[in-house]
Design a protein around this motif. Structure first.
Motif, PDB file in Angstrom:
ATOM      1  N   PHE A  24       0.844  -1.189   0.000  1.00 21.68           N
ATOM      2  CA  PHE A  24       0.000   0.000   0.000  1.00 21.68           C
ATOM      3  C   PHE A  24       0.881   1.241   0.000  1.00 21.68           C
ATOM      4  O   PHE A  24       1.889   1.299   0.710  1.00 21.68           O
ATOM      5  CB  PHE A  24      -0.897  -0.019   1.245  1.00 21.68           C
ATOM      6  N   ASP A  25       0.527   2.239  -0.780  1.00 22.40           N
ATOM      7  CA  ASP A  25       1.276   3.487  -0.847  1.00 22.40           C
ATOM      8  C   ASP A  25       0.769   4.433   0.242  1.00 22.40           C
ATOM      9  O   ASP A  25      -0.283   5.064   0.092  1.00 22.40           O
ATOM     10  CB  ASP A  25       1.101   4.127  -2.222  1.00 22.40           C
ATOM     11  N   PRO A  26       1.504   4.548   1.352  1.00 24.32           N
ATOM     12  CA  PRO A  26       1.017   5.370   2.460  1.00 24.32           C
ATOM     13  C   PRO A  26       1.035   6.866   2.173  1.00 24.32           C
ATOM     14  O   PRO A  26       0.425   7.636   2.900  1.00 24.32           O
ATOM     15  CB  PRO A  26       1.969   5.024   3.611  1.00 24.32           C
ATOM     16  N   THR A  27       1.701   7.286   1.101  1.00 26.78           N
ATOM     17  CA  THR A  27       1.722   8.721   0.799  1.00 26.78           C
ATOM     18  C   THR A  27       0.327   9.227   0.439  1.00 26.78           C
ATOM     19  O   THR A  27       0.075  10.423   0.505  1.00 26.78           O
ATOM     20  CB  THR A  27       2.714   9.053  -0.332  1.00 26.78           C
ATOM     21  N   LEU A  28      -0.570   8.319   0.093  1.00 29.39           N
ATOM     22  CA  LEU A  28      -1.956   8.718  -0.164  1.00 29.39           C
ATOM     23  C   LEU A  28      -2.614   9.278   1.103  1.00 29.39           C
ATOM     24  O   LEU A  28      -3.568  10.041   1.025  1.00 29.39           O
ATOM     25  CB  LEU A  28      -2.771   7.523  -0.678  1.00 29.39           C
ATOM     26  N   LEU A  29      -2.088   8.874   2.245  1.00 27.22           N
ATOM     27  CA  LEU A  29      -2.644   9.318   3.528  1.00 27.22           C
ATOM     28  C   LEU A  29      -1.950  10.565   4.075  1.00 27.22           C
ATOM     29  O   LEU A  29      -2.254  11.004   5.173  1.00 27.22           O
ATOM     30  CB  LEU A  29      -2.525   8.187   4.562  1.00 27.22           C
ATOM     31  N   GLN A  30      -1.020  11.124   3.315  1.00 26.51           N
ATOM     32  CA  GLN A  30      -0.216  12.240   3.822  1.00 26.51           C
ATOM     33  C   GLN A  30      -1.050  13.397   4.379  1.00 26.51           C
ATOM     34  O   GLN A  30      -0.753  13.882   5.473  1.00 26.51           O
ATOM     35  CB  GLN A  30       0.753  12.748   2.759  1.00 26.51           C
ATOM     36  N   PRO A  31      -2.097  13.871   3.691  1.00 28.63           N
ATOM     37  CA  PRO A  31      -2.837  14.995   4.280  1.00 28.63           C
ATOM     38  C   PRO A  31      -3.471  14.637   5.623  1.00 28.63           C
ATOM     39  O   PRO A  31      -3.530  15.472   6.533  1.00 28.63           O
ATOM     40  CB  PRO A  31      -3.909  15.326   3.246  1.00 28.63           C
ATOM     41  N   TYR A  32      -3.904  13.397   5.776  1.00 29.73           N
ATOM     42  CA  TYR A  32      -4.518  12.964   7.028  1.00 29.73           C
ATOM     43  C   TYR A  32      -3.460  12.819   8.122  1.00 29.73           C
ATOM     44  O   TYR A  32      -3.676  13.204   9.272  1.00 29.73           O
ATOM     45  CB  TYR A  32      -5.264  11.650   6.828  1.00 29.73           C
ATOM     46  N   TYR A  33      -2.310  12.274   7.748  1.00 31.23           N
ATOM     47  CA  TYR A  33      -1.206  12.140   8.698  1.00 31.23           C
ATOM     48  C   TYR A  33      -0.750  13.521   9.167  1.00 31.23           C
ATOM     49  O   TYR A  33      -0.568  13.753  10.367  1.00 31.23           O
ATOM     50  CB  TYR A  33      -0.043  11.373   8.054  1.00 31.23           C
ATOM     51  N   GLU A  34      -0.576  14.437   8.219  1.00 31.46           N
ATOM     52  CA  GLU A  34      -0.140  15.794   8.577  1.00 31.46           C
ATOM     53  C   GLU A  34      -1.149  16.461   9.504  1.00 31.46           C
ATOM     54  O   GLU A  34      -0.765  17.155  10.450  1.00 31.46           O
ATOM     55  CB  GLU A  34       0.063  16.641   7.319  1.00 31.46           C
ATOM     56  N   ALA A  35      -2.425  16.257   9.241  1.00 33.22           N
ATOM     57  CA  ALA A  35      -3.457  16.836  10.105  1.00 33.22           C
ATOM     58  C   ALA A  35      -3.372  16.243  11.510  1.00 33.22           C
ATOM     59  O   ALA A  35      -3.470  16.970  12.512  1.00 33.22           O
ATOM     60  CB  ALA A  35      -4.845  16.606   9.507  1.00 33.22           C
ATOM     61  N   ALA A  36      -3.164  14.926  11.603  1.00 30.72           N
ATOM     62  CA  ALA A  36      -3.059  14.272  12.911  1.00 30.72           C
ATOM     63  C   ALA A  36      -1.810  14.745  13.657  1.00 30.72           C
ATOM     64  O   ALA A  36      -1.854  14.952  14.879  1.00 30.72           O
ATOM     65  CB  ALA A  36      -3.053  12.757  12.742  1.00 30.72           C
ATOM     66  N   VAL A  37      -0.714  14.944  12.949  1.00 27.81           N
ATOM     67  CA  VAL A  37       0.505  15.460  13.583  1.00 27.81           C
ATOM     68  C   VAL A  37       0.264  16.889  14.065  1.00 27.81           C
ATOM     69  O   VAL A  37       0.658  17.256  15.175  1.00 27.81           O
ATOM     70  CB  VAL A  37       1.718  15.384  12.623  1.00 27.81           C
TER      71      VAL A  37
END
Length: 161
Positions: A24-37
């Motif tokens: 799975f390409d986790p970079t697809l989740l980058q905006p969600y990860y950045e928001a959580a951080v």
């Protein structure tokens, strides 16, 4: 892009483990990860709660504590990823009264799959027991199976020596 040594080591392990495998390409989740951080950083700086060794200003490099990140992702998810709504929801969490029964927190936790396999076996065993004929002696069956396995092990051990 600043990355700490631990992330490099983990990346190396991931590469060795998944080399030439489709993942799975986790970079697809980058905006969600950045928001959580971002929410983790905000909460850590403003809540007055100590969340671990890593200071909040290093969360973007080293990552926030896993439990805080998971909680922030959950709050953002239920807030439809709206940072203002998530911040308000966190404020409600922080101002909530102390629970009367601290054991109720065990009902839901960060790892819903903790001991999943063992509990699954317990449930399946109970289902099998209800469908088994009344005449089956479980203790005798277990003793018989154990004796057979011990005998097999003894024969294997004798062959090896």
């Amino acid at each position: 892009m600043p990355i700490d040594d631990g992330s490099w080591r983990q990346a190396g392990e991931l590469l060795r483990k998944h080399y030439q495998h489709e993942v799975f390409d986790p970079t697809l989740l980058q905006p969600y990860y950045e928001a959580a951080v971002s929410l983790s950083l905000f909460v850590a700086k403003n809540s007055g709660i100590h969340f671990g060794k890593v200071r909040p200003e290093y969360y973007r490099v080293k990552g926030p504590p896993v439990a805080l990140l998971a909680l922030c992702a959950l709050v953002l998810f239920v807030s439809n990823w709206d940072m203002n709504a998530a911040t308000a929801a966190f404020a409600k969490l922080l101002s909530a009264p102390t629970p009367r029964d601290l054991t109720l927190g065990n009902v839901i936790g960060l790892n819903p799959f903790h001991e999943y396999a063992a509990w699954r076996l317990v449930i399946i065993s109970a289902e099998v027991a209800t469908k088994s004929p009344n005449g089956l002696d479980y203790d005798r069956q277990l003793s018989s199976t154990e004796a057979a396995l011990r005998g097999e092990h003894l024969r294997w051990k004798e062959q090896k020596s």
